[in-house]
Motif scaffolding. Sequence first.
Motif, short mmCIF file in Angstrom:
data_model
loop_
_atom_site.label_atom_id
_atom_site.label_comp_id
_atom_site.label_asym_id
_atom_site.label_seq_id
_atom_site.Cartn_x
_atom_site.Cartn_y
_atom_site.Cartn_z
N ASN A 1 -26.83 9.49 43.72
CA ASN A 1 -25.55 8.96 43.27
C ASN A 1 -25.49 7.44 43.22
OD1 ASN A 1 -23.72 11.15 42.58
ND2 ASN A 1 -23.90 11.78 44.72
N VAL A 2 -26.61 6.77 43.46
CA VAL A 2 -26.59 5.31 43.43
C VAL A 2 -26.18 4.81 42.04
CG1 VAL A 2 -27.96 3.21 43.65
CG2 VAL A 2 -28.27 5.06 45.29
N SER A 3 -26.76 5.38 40.99
CA SER A 3 -26.44 4.91 39.63
C SER A 3 -24.97 5.16 39.30
CB SER A 3 -27.34 5.60 38.62
OG SER A 3 -28.68 5.20 38.79
N GLU A 4 -24.45 6.32 39.69
CA GLU A 4 -23.05 6.62 39.41
C GLU A 4 -22.13 5.67 40.17
OE1 GLU A 4 -19.79 8.27 37.68
OE2 GLU A 4 -21.88 8.59 37.16
N ALA A 5 -22.46 5.38 41.42
CA ALA A 5 -21.65 4.45 42.21
C ALA A 5 -21.66 3.06 41.60
CB ALA A 5 -22.16 4.40 43.65
N GLN A 6 -22.82 2.64 41.08
CA GLN A 6 -22.89 1.34 40.43
C GLN A 6 -22.03 1.30 39.17
OE1 GLN A 6 -27.35 0.65 40.23
NE2 GLN A 6 -26.56 -1.37 40.67
N LYS A 7 -22.04 2.39 38.43
CA LYS A 7 -21.23 2.45 37.22
C LYS A 7 -19.75 2.30 37.56
CE LYS A 7 -20.74 5.25 33.01
NZ LYS A 7 -21.06 6.53 32.35
N ILE A 8 -19.32 2.92 38.66
CA ILE A 8 -17.92 2.80 39.09
C ILE A 8 -17.62 1.37 39.53
CG2 ILE A 8 -16.25 3.58 40.83
CD1 ILE A 8 -17.78 6.28 40.83
N GLU A 9 -18.56 0.75 40.21
CA GLU A 9 -18.36 -0.60 40.74
C GLU A 9 -18.16 -1.62 39.62
OE1 GLU A 9 -18.34 -3.60 43.89
OE2 GLU A 9 -18.01 -1.43 43.84
N GLY A 10 -18.91 -1.46 38.52
CA GLY A 10 -18.77 -2.41 37.42
C GLY A 10 -20.11 -2.86 36.89
N PHE A 11 -20.07 -3.79 35.95
CA PHE A 11 -21.27 -4.23 35.25
C PHE A 11 -22.23 -4.96 36.19
CE2 PHE A 11 -18.41 -3.87 31.55
CZ PHE A 11 -19.20 -3.07 30.75
N ALA A 12 -23.52 -4.70 35.94
CA ALA A 12 -24.57 -5.41 36.65
C ALA A 12 -25.70 -5.67 35.66
CB ALA A 12 -25.08 -4.59 37.84
N ILE A 13 -26.56 -6.62 35.99
CA ILE A 13 -27.77 -6.87 35.21
C ILE A 13 -28.85 -5.99 35.82
CG2 ILE A 13 -29.44 -8.59 34.47
CD1 ILE A 13 -27.26 -10.71 34.83
N LYS A 14 -29.35 -5.05 35.02
CA LYS A 14 -30.22 -3.99 35.57
C LYS A 14 -31.67 -4.20 35.15
CE LYS A 14 -26.41 -0.62 35.43
NZ LYS A 14 -26.33 -0.27 36.84
N HIS A 15 -32.55 -3.88 36.06
CA HIS A 15 -33.99 -3.96 35.81
C HIS A 15 -34.66 -2.67 36.28
CE1 HIS A 15 -32.55 -8.13 36.41
NE2 HIS A 15 -33.29 -8.36 35.33
N ASP A 16 -35.63 -2.23 35.51
CA ASP A 16 -36.44 -1.05 35.81
C ASP A 16 -37.89 -1.50 35.82
OD1 ASP A 16 -37.55 1.62 35.83
OD2 ASP A 16 -37.67 1.52 33.63
N VAL A 17 -38.35 -1.97 36.95
CA VAL A 17 -39.65 -2.64 37.02
C VAL A 17 -40.61 -1.85 37.90
CG1 VAL A 17 -38.60 -4.90 36.66
CG2 VAL A 17 -38.98 -4.09 39.00
N ALA A 18 -41.89 -2.14 37.73
CA ALA A 18 -42.90 -1.56 38.62
C ALA A 18 -43.97 -2.61 38.89
CB ALA A 18 -43.52 -0.31 38.01
N VAL A 19 -44.45 -2.61 40.11
CA VAL A 19 -45.59 -3.42 40.51
C VAL A 19 -46.50 -2.52 41.34
CG1 VAL A 19 -44.28 -5.59 40.51
CG2 VAL A 19 -44.43 -4.25 42.62
N PRO A 20 -47.74 -2.91 41.58
CA PRO A 20 -48.55 -2.12 42.51
C PRO A 20 -47.81 -1.93 43.84
CG PRO A 20 -49.92 -3.76 41.40
CD PRO A 20 -48.49 -4.05 41.02
N VAL A 21 -47.92 -0.74 44.40
CA VAL A 21 -47.16 -0.42 45.61
C VAL A 21 -47.37 -1.49 46.69
CG1 VAL A 21 -46.95 1.22 47.51
CG2 VAL A 21 -47.15 2.06 45.16
N SER A 22 -48.58 -1.98 46.80
CA SER A 22 -48.88 -2.97 47.83
C SER A 22 -48.15 -4.29 47.62
CB SER A 22 -50.39 -3.23 47.86
OG SER A 22 -50.84 -3.67 46.58
#
Length: 471
Positions: free
Chosen positions: A335-356
């Motif tokens: 529910n993190v995404s839904e809670a964020q949607k309720i809270e309001g606009f944010a600048i969102k990033h979907d990133v990946a780096v090596p786990v380490s």
Amino acid sequence: MDGAVKLLEALAATVGAERVLTDAADTEPYFTDWRRRYRGRALAVVQPGNVDELARVVRACAEAGVAIVPQGGNTGLCGGATPPADGRSVLLSLSRMNRIRAVDADNNTLIAEAGCTLAAVQQAAEEAGRLFPLSLGSQGSCEIGGNLSTNAGGVHVLRYGNMRELTLGLEVVLPDGRVWDGLRGLRKDNTGYDLKQLFIGAEGTLGVISAAVLKLFPCPRAQAVAWLAVTGPAAAVALLGFLRDHVGERLTAFELIGRNALELVLRHIPGARSPLPAVPEWSLLVELSDPHPDAVLDELLGGVLEEALGHGWVQDAALAASLAQRAELWALRENVSEAQKIEGFAIKHDVAVPVSRIPDFLAAAEAALRAVWPVVRIVAFGHLGDGNLHYNLSLPRAEDNVAFITRTADVNRIVHDIVDGLDGTISAEHGIGQLKRAELVHYKSQVELDLMRAVKTALDPQGLMNPGKVL
């Protein structure tokens, strides 16, 4: 305009007039993306019911020189399924193509049409005594065609892989209306180029996926789930390696949740409650599963966590004692995404780096952002087990946040430069769509861009497939 009328007549003759939507009240839901960031228009929304109708629709559009925008459940996060604003394209809704064509339990495969919801595929697998492991918060409404087109990931990638790893074959309608039947349920097939990989992750820019052969797995019959307070991201990475050494492939989920993310859920989602007496700076949601019903995973996980406490990685832990408690813990993460949607606009990033490198990214990004915006609110959460984090930013006061959102390009440059410097990616599982098109050019090499454009030109020489997306 006469050409448009003739095309609409041809489409109505193919799928039925009632499946060619042109009234504003009928088409409106298709023209706005889930985040309501993008809005477009189209000549019509066309709803084919099978691959033959789909092929004839695509062929008619190709002959008329009219662009096509494929759309599934319209749950994408980058505007990849929203039509352009010019109103000259045809939006192709695949939701009626929702049959499970076959289930082969002995081969551990299932053939699903593109319009099947992810939940329907999961259910069909379960009814056959198998598991389809892709798991997303939107699984009740997202559709398999969209999952394939964005190479969806989710919470179980570290054990089962993303859609590329979960797909053995495809059926695709090409931009000229021909149908490529690649529905082969083979684990080994070295007869030339692996063509399905061109279309997985291509966001409908090379053709329209109409069906897929998906991998199935044994159903988990024993599970253990725990919510942990960890001393920081470095401790979380150390614990991940420790768990893998001790439980192997039983580790099916390893999710990192920052304090701000959890607090948003507790604030906005009814019934949500903290699993621990205090809300930690960093939490982990850990899941083990095993196909053997007698596997004592609670004891196994509890023993490993006792050792982890001794190493100083874990500060506190709550192990789910029932199926209901497991569901409660998972609901906090989902529910993190839904809670964020309720809270309001944010600048969102979907990133990946090596786990380490996740601790390095989190430290560097926070320092760089706070140097410009000292009170920036960082909502960081995601799939630490495979290196993918959702890193979302806003300012606490609404009036300040409005101005902050106008600085999106500056914020993206800070975050994405750090990601790129750590050999990461600016899009781990959401795709490029319209949102990251300019960013892709900034971070891809010229050689990569030339190769991508060559593939696009070879398969879609008229440039009619999902224009304005990816490239």
